[in-house]
Scaffold this active site. Structure first.
Site, PDB file in Angstrom:
ATOM      1  N   GLU A  93       0.824  -1.209   0.000  1.00 17.84           N
ATOM      2  CA  GLU A  93       0.000   0.000   0.000  1.00 17.84           C
ATOM      3  C   GLU A  93       0.859   1.260   0.000  1.00 17.84           C
ATOM      4  O   GLU A  93       1.928   1.299   0.603  1.00 17.84           O
ATOM      5  CB  GLU A  93      -0.861   0.031   1.267  1.00 17.84           C
ATOM      6  CG  GLU A  93      -1.798  -1.124   1.360  1.00 17.84           C
ATOM      7  CD  GLU A  93      -2.541  -1.150   2.686  1.00 17.84           C
ATOM      8  OE1 GLU A  93      -3.207  -2.148   2.947  1.00 17.84           O
ATOM      9  OE2 GLU A  93      -2.442  -0.173   3.459  1.00 17.84           O
ATOM     10  N   CYS A 106       3.337   8.164   1.687  1.00 18.81           N
ATOM     11  CA  CYS A 106       3.668   7.150   2.695  1.00 18.81           C
ATOM     12  C   CYS A 106       3.863   5.831   1.959  1.00 18.81           C
ATOM     13  O   CYS A 106       2.951   5.352   1.286  1.00 18.81           O
ATOM     14  CB  CYS A 106       2.507   7.069   3.685  1.00 18.81           C
ATOM     15  SG  CYS A 106       2.656   5.718   4.845  1.00 18.81           S
ATOM     16  N   CYS A 113       4.872  -7.931   7.758  1.00 18.07           N
ATOM     17  CA  CYS A 113       5.768  -7.433   8.802  1.00 18.07           C
ATOM     18  C   CYS A 113       5.979  -8.546   9.822  1.00 18.07           C
ATOM     19  O   CYS A 113       5.078  -9.338  10.064  1.00 18.07           O
ATOM     20  CB  CYS A 113       5.129  -6.221   9.481  1.00 18.07           C
ATOM     21  SG  CYS A 113       6.209  -5.412  10.678  1.00 18.07           S
ATOM     22  N   CYS A 117       3.145  -6.200  16.161  1.00 17.27           N
ATOM     23  CA  CYS A 117       2.422  -5.239  17.008  1.00 17.27           C
ATOM     24  C   CYS A 117       0.935  -5.596  16.981  1.00 17.27           C
ATOM     25  O   CYS A 117       0.350  -5.810  15.926  1.00 17.27           O
ATOM     26  CB  CYS A 117       2.635  -3.807  16.510  1.00 17.27           C
ATOM     27  SG  CYS A 117       4.362  -3.292  16.566  1.00 17.27           S
ATOM     28  N   CYS A 120      -1.791  -3.509  14.920  1.00 15.68           N
ATOM     29  CA  CYS A 120      -1.456  -3.152  13.546  1.00 15.68           C
ATOM     30  C   CYS A 120      -1.945  -4.213  12.552  1.00 15.68           C
ATOM     31  O   CYS A 120      -1.634  -5.395  12.700  1.00 15.68           O
ATOM     32  CB  CYS A 120       0.054  -2.963  13.440  1.00 15.68           C
ATOM     33  SG  CYS A 120       0.578  -2.499  11.782  1.00 15.68           S
ATOM     34  N   GLU A 161       8.485  -2.935   8.546  1.00 17.57           N
ATOM     35  CA  GLU A 161       9.373  -2.245   9.473  1.00 17.57           C
ATOM     36  C   GLU A 161      10.635  -1.863   8.680  1.00 17.57           C
ATOM     37  O   GLU A 161      11.450  -2.722   8.346  1.00 17.57           O
ATOM     38  CB  GLU A 161       9.692  -3.190  10.654  1.00 17.57           C
ATOM     39  CG  GLU A 161      10.843  -2.771  11.539  1.00 17.57           C
ATOM     40  CD  GLU A 161      10.740  -1.334  12.072  1.00 17.57           C
ATOM     41  OE1 GLU A 161       9.670  -0.920  12.552  1.00 17.57           O
ATOM     42  OE2 GLU A 161      11.759  -0.617  11.984  1.00 17.57           O
ATOM     43  N   SER A 192       9.931   5.618  10.122  1.00 16.33           N
ATOM     44  CA  SER A 192       9.220   5.254  11.342  1.00 16.33           C
ATOM     45  C   SER A 192       9.622   3.836  11.754  1.00 16.33           C
ATOM     46  O   SER A 192       9.655   2.925  10.929  1.00 16.33           O
ATOM     47  CB  SER A 192       7.716   5.319  11.077  1.00 16.33           C
ATOM     48  OG  SER A 192       7.001   5.009  12.246  1.00 16.33           O
ATOM     49  N   SER A 215       7.672   4.535  17.192  1.00 15.09           N
ATOM     50  CA  SER A 215       6.344   4.123  17.651  1.00 15.09           C
ATOM     51  C   SER A 215       6.471   3.688  19.104  1.00 15.09           C
ATOM     52  O   SER A 215       6.870   2.566  19.388  1.00 15.09           O
ATOM     53  CB  SER A 215       5.831   2.976  16.780  1.00 15.09           C
ATOM     54  OG  SER A 215       5.810   3.410  15.441  1.00 15.09           O
ATOM     55  N   LEU A 216       6.157   4.607  20.008  1.00  6.45           N
ATOM     56  CA  LEU A 216       6.377   4.335  21.430  1.00  6.45           C
ATOM     57  C   LEU A 216       5.139   3.652  22.037  1.00  6.45           C
ATOM     58  O   LEU A 216       5.230   2.562  22.574  1.00  6.45           O
ATOM     59  CB  LEU A 216       6.712   5.641  22.157  1.00  6.45           C
ATOM     60  CG  LEU A 216       7.141   5.515  23.602  1.00  6.45           C
ATOM     61  CD1 LEU A 216       8.385   4.655  23.748  1.00  6.45           C
ATOM     62  CD2 LEU A 216       7.383   6.894  24.218  1.00  6.45           C
ATOM     63  N   HIS A 217       4.025   4.300  21.987  1.00 10.29           N
ATOM     64  CA  HIS A 217       2.707   3.756  22.336  1.00 10.29           C
ATOM     65  C   HIS A 217       2.477   3.374  23.795  1.00 10.29           C
ATOM     66  O   HIS A 217       1.335   3.143  24.187  1.00 10.29           O
ATOM     67  CB  HIS A 217       2.325   2.561  21.440  1.00 10.29           C
ATOM     68  CG  HIS A 217       2.355   2.854  19.972  1.00 10.29           C
ATOM     69  ND1 HIS A 217       2.010   4.064  19.432  1.00 10.29           N
ATOM     70  CD2 HIS A 217       2.706   2.080  18.911  1.00 10.29           C
ATOM     71  CE1 HIS A 217       2.135   4.021  18.115  1.00 10.29           C
ATOM     72  NE2 HIS A 217       2.560   2.853  17.768  1.00 10.29           N
ATOM     73  N   ASN A 291      -6.550   3.528  15.143  1.00 12.49           N
ATOM     74  CA  ASN A 291      -7.438   3.192  14.042  1.00 12.49           C
ATOM     75  C   ASN A 291      -7.967   1.789  14.283  1.00 12.49           C
ATOM     76  O   ASN A 291      -7.174   0.848  14.368  1.00 12.49           O
ATOM     77  CB  ASN A 291      -6.595   3.168  12.766  1.00 12.49           C
ATOM     78  CG  ASN A 291      -7.151   4.096  11.741  1.00 12.49           C
ATOM     79  OD1 ASN A 291      -8.306   3.974  11.340  1.00 12.49           O
ATOM     80  ND2 ASN A 291      -6.312   5.026  11.318  1.00 12.49           N
ATOM     81  N   CYS A 333      -2.179   1.812   7.868  1.00 10.59           N
ATOM     82  CA  CYS A 333      -1.360   0.866   7.129  1.00 10.59           C
ATOM     83  C   CYS A 333      -1.848  -0.573   7.261  1.00 10.59           C
ATOM     84  O   CYS A 333      -2.265  -1.009   8.313  1.00 10.59           O
ATOM     85  CB  CYS A 333       0.087   0.971   7.567  1.00 10.59           C
ATOM     86  SG  CYS A 333       0.336   0.641   9.291  1.00 10.59           S
TER      87      CYS A 333
END
Ligand code: SAH
Length: 370
Positions: A93, A106, A113, A117, A120, A161, A192, A215-217, A291, A333
């Protein structure tokens, strides 16, 4: 014999090939500019080269293309999302977003991946393979060809990643920023990462000028390990040390991405812990209401992100809430690819909601011979 994808070759490699083929050295640069500046899609279009050389090149090399498998244009803003089909029929994408400061693209860096995560969509179907440098460039070239819009800013925030595909990403950067090629300054590029510490340090040492986004989150190791398995290998302390190192080497502030998830990472305690962790750091906090992904329970309203922002502000941490572009076209994503793969498995499934303007392009480059 399989032909070599010429778009992945550096200027030095191209020059070497030209010399091997009995051509003068400068031919390498000429070829490079046909490929990356003029972005021709066929050797026959390289009119400054002899017919004989064009034919010879065509025997040894190919200029790959990406097919637009789906194209979704948001009816709410100028966002356009592409589902590109790669030469081996995998999908990735790419999302084009218009901001007042220019066009941002993007791109994806892997098919799938392996970081796992929890929130995701890219992680759900697992990992297939790395993208080649050419496949990353082609997301830019094909999008520009389709829209006529030059890309001003690039973010490596699509599927995959980027730092797990480090060598190809580096080669892609060199190709992309070359003055005889597309010529995009790496100061306009953001990478990222979910937090691969050794690669962050390596990237810092290279001082390429790219912006790092992490990406801490969650500020809590236990919680972060639950939602991001990478944290079990590289805990928050090591990650933030690597971010400080990145700033010290490059002078560029690191962005901390924080997807706000109800009941997971936006309590008062989380805000306090986050503020403590980031105190004195040269960074920027970007909040994103998570999301929703169908298979997962994570949810958040914009209001939740605003409340969390207020808590952070009261603790002296400045943050922004990311403007959600293209939310009507599944711009997060991995969602489109996952749906397309599902549709392949189950042809009866209704892929897209009908309330949005959707343009489906079938084989727009039909029969270009690649
Ligand atoms: N692997 C890289 C880049 C791809 S993900 C990384 O982890 O940073 C790009 C960004 O989208 C990351 O910040 C990621 O955490 C975030 N993201 C993934 N799924 C999301 C979701 N459902 N809602 C909000 N952000 C999400």
């Amino acid at each position: 014999m399989e032909k070599t994808d010429i778009l992945s070759l550096s200027l030095e490699e191209l020059t070497e090939k030209m010399v091997e083929m009995g051509e003068p050295k400068f031919r390498g640069k000429e070829l490079f500019s046909w490929l990356h500046q003029k972005q021709v899609t066929d050797f026959s279009q390289m009119t400054s080269l002899s017919l004989q050389l064009r034919r010879k090149l065509d025997e040894i090399f190919c200029i790959n293309r990406l097919k637009i498998a789906r194209k979704l244009a948001s009816s709410m803003d100028d966002t356009v999302k592409y589902l590109y089909e790669l030469p081996d029929s995998n999908f990735v994408e790419t999302v084009l977003m218009a901001y007042h400061h220019g066009n941002s693209l993007c791109i994806s860096t892997q098919v799938g991946c392996r970081m796992g995560c929890q929130f995701c969509a890219s992680a759900i179907a697992g990992f297939v393979r790395h993208l080649t440098p050419a496949e990353m460039l082609l997301q830019i070239y094909e999008t520009q060809r389709d829209t006529g819009r030059r890309i001003d800013n690039l973010v490596l925030m699509g599927i995959g990643e980027p730092l797990d595909n480090f060598d190809h990403v580096l080669k892609f950067f060199r190709l992309l920023s070359h003055a005889s090629g597309y010529g995009l300054s790496l100061r306009h590029v953001t990478v990222s990462t979910c937090g691969l510490v050794p690669q962050i340090r390596q990237l810092a040492d290279l001082r390429l000028g790219v912006t790092l986004s992490v990406s801490l989150h969650s500020p809590d190791n236990h919680r972060r390990s639950e939602i991001m398995p990478v944290n079990r290998k590289y805990p928050i302390e090591e990650l933030l040390d690597a971010c400080r190192y990145y700033f010290s080497m490059t002078g560029r502030r690191v962005t901390m991405e924080y997807a706000v998830m109800e009941g997971v990472n936006c309590s008062k305690e989380a805000a306090k812990q986050l503020a403590k962790r980031l105190k004195g750091m040269q960074c920027h906090v970007n909040l994103i209401p998570v999301n929703p992904v169908a298979e997962r329970q994570f949810r958040a309203m914009r209001k939740t992100a605003e409340q969390f922002q207020a808590k952070l502000t009261s603790l002296g941490i400045h943050s922004t809430i990311r403007r959600t572009l293209g939310s009507d076209i599944q711009a997060a994503c991995g969602q489109l690819r996952r749906d397309a793969n599902r549709q392949r498995d189950c042809a009866c499934q209704n892929l897209f909601s009908e309330s949005f303007h959707i343009e489906v392009v079938e084989n727009p480059h039909g029969g270009d011979g690649n």
